[in-house]
Scaffold this motif. Structure first.
Motif, short mmCIF file in Angstrom:
data_model
loop_
_atom_site.label_atom_id
_atom_site.label_comp_id
_atom_site.label_asym_id
_atom_site.label_seq_id
_atom_site.Cartn_x
_atom_site.Cartn_y
_atom_site.Cartn_z
N LEU A 1 -6.83 4.79 6.77
CA LEU A 1 -6.46 4.35 5.42
C LEU A 1 -7.42 4.91 4.37
O LEU A 1 -6.99 5.30 3.28
CB LEU A 1 -6.45 2.82 5.36
CG LEU A 1 -5.34 2.12 6.14
CD1 LEU A 1 -5.53 0.60 6.11
CD2 LEU A 1 -3.96 2.48 5.58
N VAL B 1 -5.51 10.78 -1.93
CA VAL B 1 -4.83 10.39 -3.17
C VAL B 1 -5.78 10.48 -4.36
O VAL B 1 -5.43 11.04 -5.41
CB VAL B 1 -4.25 8.96 -3.05
CG1 VAL B 1 -3.73 8.48 -4.40
CG2 VAL B 1 -3.14 8.91 -2.01
N GLU C 1 2.46 1.60 -3.40
CA GLU C 1 1.47 2.04 -4.39
C GLU C 1 1.17 3.53 -4.24
O GLU C 1 1.12 4.27 -5.24
CB GLU C 1 0.18 1.24 -4.23
CG GLU C 1 -0.89 1.62 -5.23
CD GLU C 1 -2.19 0.88 -5.01
OE1 GLU C 1 -3.11 1.05 -5.83
OE2 GLU C 1 -2.30 0.15 -4.01
N THR C 2 0.98 3.97 -3.01
CA THR C 2 0.67 5.39 -2.77
C THR C 2 1.79 6.30 -3.26
O THR C 2 1.54 7.31 -3.94
CB THR C 2 0.41 5.62 -1.28
OG1 THR C 2 -0.67 4.79 -0.84
CG2 THR C 2 0.06 7.08 -1.01
N ARG D 1 -8.85 3.50 -9.02
CA ARG D 1 -9.34 2.86 -7.80
C ARG D 1 -9.96 1.49 -8.09
O ARG D 1 -9.74 0.53 -7.33
CB ARG D 1 -10.37 3.76 -7.13
CG ARG D 1 -10.92 3.18 -5.84
CD ARG D 1 -12.00 4.06 -5.26
NE ARG D 1 -12.80 3.32 -4.30
CZ ARG D 1 -14.06 3.58 -3.99
NH1 ARG D 1 -14.67 4.60 -4.57
NH2 ARG D 1 -14.72 2.86 -3.12
N LEU E 1 0.83 -1.20 0.00
CA LEU E 1 0.00 0.00 0.00
C LEU E 1 0.86 1.25 0.00
O LEU E 1 0.58 2.22 -0.74
CB LEU E 1 -0.92 -0.01 1.22
CG LEU E 1 -1.85 1.20 1.38
CD1 LEU E 1 -2.79 1.31 0.18
CD2 LEU E 1 -2.64 1.10 2.67
N ILE E 2 1.91 1.26 0.81
CA ILE E 2 2.81 2.42 0.86
C ILE E 2 3.50 2.61 -0.50
O ILE E 2 3.59 3.73 -1.02
CB ILE E 2 3.84 2.25 1.98
CG1 ILE E 2 3.16 2.29 3.35
CG2 ILE E 2 4.91 3.33 1.89
CD1 ILE E 2 4.07 1.95 4.51
N ILE F 1 -6.52 8.52 3.71
CA ILE F 1 -5.36 8.62 2.82
C ILE F 1 -5.77 8.31 1.38
O ILE F 1 -5.38 9.02 0.45
CB ILE F 1 -4.24 7.67 3.28
CG1 ILE F 1 -3.69 8.12 4.64
CG2 ILE F 1 -3.12 7.61 2.24
CD1 ILE F 1 -2.72 7.14 5.26
N GLN F 2 -6.57 7.27 1.22
CA GLN F 2 -7.05 6.92 -0.12
C GLN F 2 -7.85 8.07 -0.72
O GLN F 2 -7.69 8.41 -1.90
CB GLN F 2 -7.90 5.66 -0.08
CG GLN F 2 -8.36 5.20 -1.46
CD GLN F 2 -9.33 4.04 -1.42
OE1 GLN F 2 -10.26 4.02 -0.61
NE2 GLN F 2 -9.11 3.04 -2.27
N SER G 1 -7.06 -0.96 -9.01
CA SER G 1 -6.21 -1.17 -7.83
C SER G 1 -6.89 -2.07 -6.80
O SER G 1 -6.28 -3.01 -6.27
CB SER G 1 -5.85 0.18 -7.20
OG SER G 1 -5.18 -0.01 -5.97
N VAL H 1 1.90 6.23 -7.10
CA VAL H 1 0.82 6.98 -7.72
C VAL H 1 1.10 8.48 -7.66
O VAL H 1 0.93 9.20 -8.65
CB VAL H 1 -0.52 6.66 -7.02
CG1 VAL H 1 -1.60 7.67 -7.42
CG2 VAL H 1 -0.97 5.25 -7.38
N ILE H 2 1.52 8.95 -6.50
CA ILE H 2 1.81 10.38 -6.36
C ILE H 2 2.92 10.81 -7.31
O ILE H 2 2.84 11.86 -7.97
CB ILE H 2 2.19 10.71 -4.90
CG1 ILE H 2 0.98 10.50 -3.99
CG2 ILE H 2 2.70 12.14 -4.78
CD1 ILE H 2 1.29 10.63 -2.52
#
Length: 239
Positions: free
Chosen positions: A204, A211, A12-13, A229, A9-10, A207-208, A232, A16-17
């Motif tokens: 979470l 993003v 991926e985040t 989304r 998850l980290i 945060i989603q 993913s 993505v950014i």
């Protein structure tokens, strides 16, 4: 959530950014059409009223269910979209005011596809897709696409631009992400969790939401966060 899931998850985040920032350097992104509202406070109040309606709907809906699945989530997403469709029709506002403007549609598709491919690589699903998907796996993907298109149209399409026009870009973005997280609470609590036990899920989801809101802000289209989304989530749950 396992340690491995958290690491994914980290990664991926962050990925993505980084990708959205790179895509944001394109002249096409700088030239995207922005939605303007003549009466931003009124628009923001409509967004808040709509959220109150769908939050109450979620509480009632999940309280009536003994268990939930993708069909239940899709039904709730469809029902939740109705108040906002009604707002647009009654007030004679165009679909572009809910993130579906033609001018930004191709840009949103580009963002969404690139981020979807990134998610597939991170979750190591490229080989699975090339090897062929079962009917159940394809059906699950279609469900997620429908759910995310509806939910992102509500939050990133309708709510976020109006809240940002009223409160300012950053406050509106953060508030919309928080509302998105709170809207998930009835689902988690209906599964037997307590408010304290679902706090990690709330964090979470926040945060989603941030993003997804960032993707919408950069692309100017609700299609980008919806596609990303959906793929993913599907890839992370694919057996």
């Amino acid at each position: 959530m396992s340690r491995n899931d958290l690491i994914l998850l980290i990664a991926e985040t962050i990925g993505v950014i980084a990708v959205v920032m790179l895509l944001g350097l394109s002249p096409r992104v700088r030239a995207k059409r922005e939605v303007k509202f003549i009466y931003p406070r009124r628009e923001g109040l409509f967004a808040l009223a709509g959220f109150a309606v769908i939050l109450a709907l979620a509480v009632i809906y999940y309280a009536k269910l003994s268990h939930t699945g993708l069909q239940d989530d899709l039904i709730l997403a469809g029902l939740s979209a109705l108040p906002f469709v009604a707002f647009l029709l009654v007030r004679r506002q165009p679909m572009r005011s809910a993130g579906w403007g033609r001018a930004n549609l191709s840009l949103g598709l580009q963002f969404g596809l690139v981020l979807a491919i990134l998610a597939l690589f991170i979750y190591n699903r490229i080989g699975t897709i090339l090897g062929g998907l079962s009917g159940a796996q394809i059906g699950s993907l279609l469900y997620w696409l429908a759910i995310c298109l509806l939910e992102e149209s509500i939050f990133r399409g309708y709510m976020q631009p109006r809240l940002s026009a009223w409160l300012g870009g950053l406050p509106g973005w953060i508030l919309c992400a928080a509302m998105f997280a709170v809207w998930r609470l009835p689902l988690w609590l209906s599964a037997g969790g307590t408010f304290v036990s679902v706090l990690p899920n709330l964090g979470l989801a926040l945060i989603q939401g941030l993003v997804l809101g960032y993707i919408q802000r950069k692309s100017g289209s609700v299609l980008a966060p919806a596609l990303y989304r959906a793929v993913s989530t599907w890839a992370s749950l694919l057996g």
